[in-house]
Design a protein around this motif. Sequence first.
Motif, PDB file in Angstrom:
ATOM      1  N   UNK A  80       0.862  -1.187   0.000  1.00  0.00           N
ATOM      2  CA  UNK A  80       0.000   0.000   0.000  1.00  0.00           C
ATOM      3  C   UNK A  80       0.892   1.230   0.000  1.00  0.00           C
ATOM      4  N   UNK A  81       0.639   2.153  -0.927  1.00  0.00           N
ATOM      5  CA  UNK A  81       1.436   3.382  -0.942  1.00  0.00           C
ATOM      6  C   UNK A  81       0.675   4.524  -1.624  1.00  0.00           C
ATOM      7  N   UNK A  82       1.045   5.763  -1.272  1.00  0.00           N
ATOM      8  CA  UNK A  82       0.475   6.917  -1.956  1.00  0.00           C
ATOM      9  C   UNK A  82       1.290   7.231  -3.214  1.00  0.00           C
ATOM     10  N   UNK A  83       0.639   7.704  -4.228  1.00  0.00           N
ATOM     11  CA  UNK A  83       1.319   8.129  -5.455  1.00  0.00           C
ATOM     12  C   UNK A  83       1.924   9.504  -5.203  1.00  0.00           C
ATOM     13  N   UNK A  84       3.237   9.600  -5.322  1.00  0.00           N
ATOM     14  CA  UNK A  84       3.944  10.869  -5.133  1.00  0.00           C
ATOM     15  C   UNK A  84       4.733  11.160  -6.404  1.00  0.00           C
ATOM     16  N   UNK A  85       4.497  12.319  -6.992  1.00  0.00           N
ATOM     17  CA  UNK A  85       5.170  12.722  -8.229  1.00  0.00           C
ATOM     18  C   UNK A  85       5.085  11.631  -9.293  1.00  0.00           C
ATOM     19  N   UNK A  86       3.935  10.994  -9.372  1.00  0.00           N
ATOM     20  CA  UNK A  86       3.678  10.001 -10.406  1.00  0.00           C
ATOM     21  C   UNK A  86       4.242   8.622 -10.136  1.00  0.00           C
ATOM     22  N   UNK A  87       4.796   8.386  -8.946  1.00  0.00           N
ATOM     23  CA  UNK A  87       5.407   7.095  -8.664  1.00  0.00           C
ATOM     24  C   UNK A  87       5.277   6.758  -7.180  1.00  0.00           C
ATOM     25  N   UNK A  88       5.912   5.661  -6.790  1.00  0.00           N
ATOM     26  CA  UNK A  88       5.932   5.307  -5.370  1.00  0.00           C
ATOM     27  C   UNK A  88       6.876   6.256  -4.647  1.00  0.00           C
ATOM     28  N   UNK A  89       6.657   6.495  -3.360  1.00  0.00           N
ATOM     29  CA  UNK A  89       7.589   7.327  -2.593  1.00  0.00           C
ATOM     30  C   UNK A  89       8.991   6.726  -2.594  1.00  0.00           C
ATOM     31  N   UNK A  90       9.994   7.582  -2.524  1.00  0.00           N
ATOM     32  CA  UNK A  90      11.391   7.156  -2.580  1.00  0.00           C
ATOM     33  C   UNK A  90      11.727   6.153  -1.473  1.00  0.00           C
ATOM     34  N   UNK A 127      -2.076  -1.587  -3.682  1.00  0.00           N
ATOM     35  CA  UNK A 127      -3.096  -0.572  -3.441  1.00  0.00           C
ATOM     36  C   UNK A 127      -2.410   0.782  -3.513  1.00  0.00           C
ATOM     37  N   UNK A 128      -2.827   1.608  -4.467  1.00  0.00           N
ATOM     38  CA  UNK A 128      -2.220   2.915  -4.672  1.00  0.00           C
ATOM     39  C   UNK A 128      -3.273   3.992  -4.442  1.00  0.00           C
ATOM     40  N   UNK A 129      -2.965   4.933  -3.554  1.00  0.00           N
ATOM     41  CA  UNK A 129      -3.851   6.068  -3.322  1.00  0.00           C
ATOM     42  C   UNK A 129      -3.270   7.290  -4.015  1.00  0.00           C
ATOM     43  N   UNK A 130      -4.156   8.204  -4.416  1.00  0.00           N
ATOM     44  CA  UNK A 130      -3.687   9.387  -5.146  1.00  0.00           C
ATOM     45  C   UNK A 130      -4.686  10.524  -5.026  1.00  0.00           C
ATOM     46  N   UNK A 131      -4.200  11.720  -5.278  1.00  0.00           N
ATOM     47  CA  UNK A 131      -5.059  12.899  -5.240  1.00  0.00           C
ATOM     48  C   UNK A 131      -5.898  13.062  -6.489  1.00  0.00           C
ATOM     49  N   UNK A 132      -5.431  12.588  -7.611  1.00  0.00           N
ATOM     50  CA  UNK A 132      -6.170  12.708  -8.874  1.00  0.00           C
ATOM     51  C   UNK A 132      -7.187  11.582  -9.005  1.00  0.00           C
ATOM     52  N   UNK A 133      -8.120  11.711  -9.926  1.00  0.00           N
ATOM     53  CA  UNK A 133      -9.021  10.586 -10.188  1.00  0.00           C
ATOM     54  C   UNK A 133      -8.216   9.385 -10.706  1.00  0.00           C
ATOM     55  N   UNK A 137      -5.125   8.589 -13.894  1.00  0.00           N
ATOM     56  CA  UNK A 137      -3.818   7.953 -13.705  1.00  0.00           C
ATOM     57  C   UNK A 137      -3.694   6.711 -14.586  1.00  0.00           C
ATOM     58  N   UNK A 138      -4.749   5.910 -14.636  1.00  0.00           N
ATOM     59  CA  UNK A 138      -4.686   4.663 -15.404  1.00  0.00           C
ATOM     60  C   UNK A 138      -4.676   4.915 -16.911  1.00  0.00           C
ATOM     61  N   UNK A 139      -5.586   5.729 -17.399  1.00  0.00           N
ATOM     62  CA  UNK A 139      -5.725   5.851 -18.853  1.00  0.00           C
ATOM     63  C   UNK A 139      -4.908   6.988 -19.456  1.00  0.00           C
ATOM     64  N   UNK A 140      -4.847   8.124 -18.842  1.00  0.00           N
ATOM     65  CA  UNK A 140      -4.076   9.225 -19.424  1.00  0.00           C
ATOM     66  C   UNK A 140      -2.583   9.050 -19.170  1.00  0.00           C
TER      67      UNK A 140
END
Length: 193
Positions: A80-90, A127-133, A137-140
């Motif tokens: 489980x991780x949040x999406x940061x700058x388009x990827x997993x946190x460092x 499981x990835x959480x993110x601020x955008x819809x 993230x998946x299609x665009x």
Amino acid sequence: MRITIIQGHPDPAEGHFDHALADAYASAAERVGHEVRCLRIAGMDFDLVRSKTEWDNGEPPECIRAAQEAISWAQHVVIIYPLWLGSMPALLKAFLEQTLRPGFAISRTGTGGAMKKLLGGRSARIIVTMGMPAFIYRWYFGAHSLKSLERNILKFCGIGPIRASLIGMVETPRRRAREKWLAKMQLLGAKAR
């Protein structure tokens, strides 16, 4: 089933939605009889891997050896991780580099450089959480970091099948949506999927 949950949020403070998701998954899994171990990378103390020599031959710190033992023990791994700058946190990437080393996750077979996958027989849920819809993230954006984790890291080590849950708009306080996702994590936890 034996389940290891890797909580990849780098902030040690509790209260993030990622923590609630992990707790919902774990409590439901335990309630139906699955065994669960939880690794919180934010509380681990380890250095970055800085060279191929260190990755190939370096001695992992104690917290990483304990993480390797928990992954070896597991039949199912949840990350489980949040999406940061388009990827997993460092910090999560550094954890994976420390943990999934040759001799534990892969080994060389012969002189051609081919790799043997040492973590076969395990399934995974990302499981990835993110601020955008999530659909954006998946299609665009093509979910490139998720695909990299699936193909270039987990499958490379032999883990599969791999399923994913993308949860968007987590920074928008929508109680109903959060409750729906927590209920979904409970269902997944109970089924160990």
